[in-house]
Design a protein around this motif. Structure first.
Motif, PDB file in Angstrom:
ATOM      1  N   GLY A  62      29.436  62.038  -5.092  1.00 18.57           N
ATOM      2  CA  GLY A  62      29.436  62.415  -3.683  1.00 18.57           C
ATOM      3  C   GLY A  62      29.140  61.281  -2.727  1.00 18.57           C
ATOM      4  N   LEU A  63      29.216  60.040  -3.216  1.00 15.11           N
ATOM      5  CA  LEU A  63      28.882  58.885  -2.396  1.00 15.11           C
ATOM      6  C   LEU A  63      30.126  58.112  -1.966  1.00 15.11           C
ATOM      7  CD1 LEU A  63      25.847  57.559  -4.456  1.00 15.11           C
ATOM      8  CD2 LEU A  63      25.783  59.002  -2.413  1.00 15.11           C
ATOM      9  N   VAL A  64      30.109  57.621  -0.749  1.00 14.02           N
ATOM     10  CA  VAL A  64      31.095  56.660  -0.273  1.00 14.02           C
ATOM     11  C   VAL A  64      30.601  55.283  -0.709  1.00 14.02           C
ATOM     12  CG1 VAL A  64      32.078  55.562   1.787  1.00 14.02           C
ATOM     13  CG2 VAL A  64      31.764  58.052   1.705  1.00 14.02           C
ATOM     14  N   SER A  65      31.502  54.423  -1.165  1.00 10.14           N
ATOM     15  CA  SER A  65      31.031  53.115  -1.635  1.00 10.14           C
ATOM     16  C   SER A  65      32.092  52.041  -1.475  1.00 10.14           C
ATOM     17  CB  SER A  65      30.601  53.189  -3.106  1.00 10.14           C
ATOM     18  OG  SER A  65      31.689  53.538  -3.943  1.00 10.14           O
ATOM     19  N   MET A  66      31.613  50.812  -1.486  1.00 11.34           N
ATOM     20  CA  MET A  66      32.484  49.641  -1.476  1.00 11.34           C
ATOM     21  C   MET A  66      31.969  48.662  -2.520  1.00 11.34           C
ATOM     22  SD  MET A  66      33.567  47.074   1.661  1.00 11.34           S
ATOM     23  CE  MET A  66      31.938  46.346   1.869  1.00 11.34           C
ATOM     24  N   ALA A  67      32.880  48.058  -3.265  1.00 12.94           N
ATOM     25  CA  ALA A  67      32.521  47.050  -4.264  1.00 12.94           C
ATOM     26  C   ALA A  67      33.324  45.791  -4.004  1.00 12.94           C
ATOM     27  CB  ALA A  67      32.796  47.570  -5.671  1.00 12.94           C
ATOM     28  N   VAL A  68      32.664  44.645  -4.156  1.00  8.56           N
ATOM     29  CA  VAL A  68      33.332  43.353  -3.984  1.00  8.56           C
ATOM     30  C   VAL A  68      32.891  42.426  -5.105  1.00  8.56           C
ATOM     31  CG1 VAL A  68      33.628  43.462  -1.469  1.00  8.56           C
ATOM     32  CG2 VAL A  68      31.491  42.605  -2.411  1.00  8.56           C
ATOM     33  N   ALA A  69      33.790  41.524  -5.512  1.00  4.67           N
ATOM     34  CA  ALA A  69      33.461  40.586  -6.582  1.00  4.67           C
ATOM     35  C   ALA A  69      34.260  39.304  -6.392  1.00  4.67           C
ATOM     36  CB  ALA A  69      33.787  41.195  -7.953  1.00  4.67           C
ATOM     37  N   ASN A  70      33.654  38.190  -6.783  1.00  2.00           N
ATOM     38  CA  ASN A  70      34.395  36.928  -6.729  1.00  2.00           C
ATOM     39  C   ASN A  70      34.699  36.440  -8.142  1.00  2.00           C
ATOM     40  OD1 ASN A  70      31.672  35.976  -7.300  1.00  2.00           O
ATOM     41  ND2 ASN A  70      32.322  33.951  -6.588  1.00  2.00           N
ATOM     42  N   ALA A  71      35.449  35.373  -8.238  1.00  6.79           N
ATOM     43  CA  ALA A  71      35.785  34.750  -9.513  1.00  6.79           C
ATOM     44  C   ALA A  71      36.010  33.270  -9.248  1.00  6.79           C
ATOM     45  CB  ALA A  71      37.044  35.380 -10.116  1.00  6.79           C
ATOM     46  N   HIS A  72      36.291  32.512 -10.310  1.00  7.68           N
ATOM     47  CA  HIS A  72      36.504  31.081 -10.092  1.00  7.68           C
ATOM     48  C   HIS A  72      37.751  30.858  -9.234  1.00  7.68           C
ATOM     49  CE1 HIS A  72      39.382  31.488 -13.494  1.00  7.68           C
ATOM     50  NE2 HIS A  72      39.963  30.434 -12.978  1.00  7.68           N
TER      51      HIS A  72
END
Length: 334
Positions: A136-146
């Protein structure tokens, strides 16, 4: 020539994949987290970063880019902030260990943040927001890489593909809204697959070593990916870089290790922001569903919408390239 396919049950794939992880030196906890995230991508999200990307993990266990025995260390610098050091392990394990705590803190404070440094690449980002949407949650995910992506044609690689995912709950039986996309014009795994299949890539996806736009995937692997939408995509990559590497204390993409070569963990970052919409509007999911229905009637594509996918039954089948299946089995027996 079309790739030969094999069809196996979820239980068979799970066992083969888990055995391969264990044979490559992963702990039981790491194997479980990685396999379930891989199955989630294959069945519910983006299959190209599911089982095909799983091979990168197995090679990285063997070659030292992932510490398969790593145990993440959790800290709580603020009541609504969970900070994890993955200790050179996979990103999914830290998130899994913090998941119940993250959900509880989001419901308590209205918003909560999970930020993690020192992990291998995050895999399919939709995995993280999909799980939170079910709660029931709104969410955002972010990730970096080389650094794989130039800010513009002719430039040097300065960012990872730096993906961003967003999830929002919808009422059952609808699946949640899931947006999962890279800041680059395409994912790096698509370049690798095109090179393996010896097929051209669309113009605008990548440049060669000299910085010239190319449709040859083999040259693109040695060159750089390009952002979607020109400078606007590059801006998104920078935003993701600040939230993932900057907020977590992980390596910037320019400094991160290569996830396909070397013998050191790449030390990249992952940040997940979870928000409890029911704090303001208990009918959020229903109201969103009504609005998305109107948008669909106007021809708008709603990513991730449709009938909800229940937890996979062990007897359900997954289609997999026969060549890929044998490669995974090779790690298990090797």
């Amino acid at each position: 020539m079309a790739e030969e396919k094999a069809r196996l049950s979820v239980a068979e794939i799970r066992n083969i994949a888990a055995d391969a992880c264990l044979a490559c030196g992963a702990s039981a906890a790491t194997a479980k987290s990685l396999v379930e995230a891989t199955l989630s991508a294959a069945l519910r999200g983006r299959p190209e970063v599911g089982l095909p990307h799983f091979i990168d993990y197995l090679r990285s266990f063997v070659e030292g880019r992932i510490d398969g025995k790593a145990q993440p260390r959790m800290q709580h610098p603020l009541p609504a902030f969970i900070h994890s050091d993955a200790k050179g392990g996979i990103a999914q394990l830290g998130f899994d260990l913090a998941f119940e705590d993250l959900v509880k803190r989001a419901r308590t404070f209205g918003v909560a943040i999970f930020s993690q440094r020192n992990s291998y690449t995050a895999g399919e980002l939709g995995y993280y927001v999909r799980r939170l949407a079910v709660e029931g949650l709104v969410s955002m995910a972010v990730a970096n890489a080389h650094a794989l992506m130039a800010a513009a044609a002719g430039g040097k690689p300065v960012f990872g593909t730096n993906p961003l995912a967003f999830g929002a709950p919808l009422p059952a039986p609808q699946a949640p809204l899931i947006i999962d996309q890279a800041a680059s014009a395409t994912a790096f795994v698509n370049i690798v697959r095109a090179a393996a299949d010896n097929v051209a890539i669309p113009e605008g996806w990548a440049t060669d070593e000299a910085g010239a736009v190319t449709t040859d995937p083999a040259k693109a692997i040695l060159g750089a990916l390009l952002p979607f939408g020109g400078y606007k995509g590059a801006n998104i990559a920078l935003l993701v870089e600040v939230l993932s590497a900057g907020l977590s204390g992980a390596a910037w993409s320019l400094d991160a290790g290569n996830f396909r070569s070397g013998n050191e963990p790449p030390n990249v970052g992952l940040t997940v922001i979870a928000i409890a919409p029911a704090a303001v509007d208990p009918s959020f999911a229903l109201r969103s569903a009504d609005h998305f229905g109107r948008l669909q009637e106007l021809g708008v594509h709603i990513p991730g919408s449709g009938s909800a996918v229940e937890a996979p039954n062990d007897a359900d089948e997954i289609e997999i390239d026969a060549r890929l299946l044998e490669e995974i089995r090779g790690f298990r027996s090797g």
